[in-house]
Design a protein around this motif. Structure first.
Motif, mmCIF file in Angstrom:
data_model
loop_
_atom_site.group_PDB
_atom_site.id
_atom_site.type_symbol
_atom_site.label_atom_id
_atom_site.label_comp_id
_atom_site.label_asym_id
_atom_site.label_seq_id
_atom_site.Cartn_x
_atom_site.Cartn_y
_atom_site.Cartn_z
ATOM 1 N N SER A 7 72.664 49.967 26.647
ATOM 2 C CA SER A 7 72.670 50.381 25.307
ATOM 3 C C SER A 7 73.926 51.732 25.180
ATOM 4 O O SER A 7 73.878 52.488 26.277
ATOM 5 N N ASP A 56 65.978 38.236 27.092
ATOM 6 C CA ASP A 56 64.607 38.435 25.998
ATOM 7 C C ASP A 56 63.270 38.611 26.100
ATOM 8 O O ASP A 56 62.805 37.508 26.847
ATOM 9 N N GLY A 57 62.513 39.669 25.572
ATOM 10 C CA GLY A 57 61.211 39.499 25.301
ATOM 11 C C GLY A 57 60.693 40.099 26.761
ATOM 12 O O GLY A 57 59.495 40.257 27.586
ATOM 13 N N GLY A 60 59.298 44.153 24.857
ATOM 14 C CA GLY A 60 58.643 44.119 23.931
ATOM 15 C C GLY A 60 59.297 44.724 22.730
ATOM 16 O O GLY A 60 58.833 45.418 21.793
ATOM 17 N N ARG A 61 59.968 45.859 23.772
ATOM 18 C CA ARG A 61 60.523 46.398 22.695
ATOM 19 C C ARG A 61 62.394 46.287 21.565
ATOM 20 O O ARG A 61 62.800 44.626 22.215
ATOM 21 N N ARG A 62 62.396 46.418 20.209
ATOM 22 C CA ARG A 62 63.053 45.744 19.351
ATOM 23 C C ARG A 62 64.387 46.301 19.505
ATOM 24 O O ARG A 62 65.023 47.800 20.492
ATOM 25 N N ARG A 63 65.794 46.332 19.702
ATOM 26 C CA ARG A 63 66.848 45.940 20.265
ATOM 27 C C ARG A 63 67.742 45.867 20.176
ATOM 28 O O ARG A 63 67.979 44.639 18.736
ATOM 29 N N ASP A 64 68.965 45.779 19.736
ATOM 30 C CA ASP A 64 69.664 46.066 19.162
ATOM 31 C C ASP A 64 70.927 45.217 19.810
ATOM 32 O O ASP A 64 71.678 46.189 20.970
ATOM 33 N N TRP A 97 70.448 36.350 22.528
ATOM 34 C CA TRP A 97 69.229 36.664 23.177
ATOM 35 C C TRP A 97 68.622 34.861 24.137
ATOM 36 O O TRP A 97 68.755 34.319 23.287
ATOM 37 N N ARG A 99 65.463 33.663 26.481
ATOM 38 C CA ARG A 99 65.049 34.002 27.506
ATOM 39 C C ARG A 99 65.018 33.394 28.767
ATOM 40 O O ARG A 99 63.665 33.609 30.102
#
Length: 115
Positions: A7, A56-57, A60-64, A97, A99
């Motif tokens: 990030s 993606d996924g 499980g963290r929320r990301r920008d 994102w 998967r």
């Protein structure tokens, strides 16, 4: 395909003598640079569109997603794959994102200049 990017919030650290690349970002640059060289991408002259598909996924963290673009773009410039990251070269950036991607998939599309 490149390793999952660092990030922008974790790319640099502050020290007594100013800002410097964080150890995590340095490690990513080394790993991603090697992955890039192994793939031998063509060097592209002129304006481009960059498309990034980001894993993606995985944790499980929320990301920008916007914070994950800077490292890969700077890597492309550092390795001479694109001529720069300024407005005359990078005309569009697409992020999504995905998967079925491990890390980040980078697609560079040259833009044909109007005659």
């Amino acid at each position: 395909m490149l390793p999952f990017p660092v990030s922008v919030n974790a790319m640099y650290s502050n020290g007594r003598s100013g800002r410097f690349k964080s150890p995590r970002y340095e490690a990513w640059l080394t790993e991603a640079g090697y992955a890039l060289m192994v793939q031998r991408p063509a060097k592209i002259k002129g304006p481009v569109t960059l498309s990034y598909e980001v894993q993606d996924g995985s944790d499980g963290r929320r990301r920008d997603i916007g914070n994950l673009e800077k490292g890969p773009t700077d890597l492309l410039v550092a390795h001479g794959i694109i001529e720069g990251d300024h407005d005359q070269i990078v005309r569009e950036i697409n992020l999504r994102w995905c998967r079925n991607v491990s890390g980040i998939r980078v697609t560079i599309t040259p833009i044909k200049e109007a005659a």
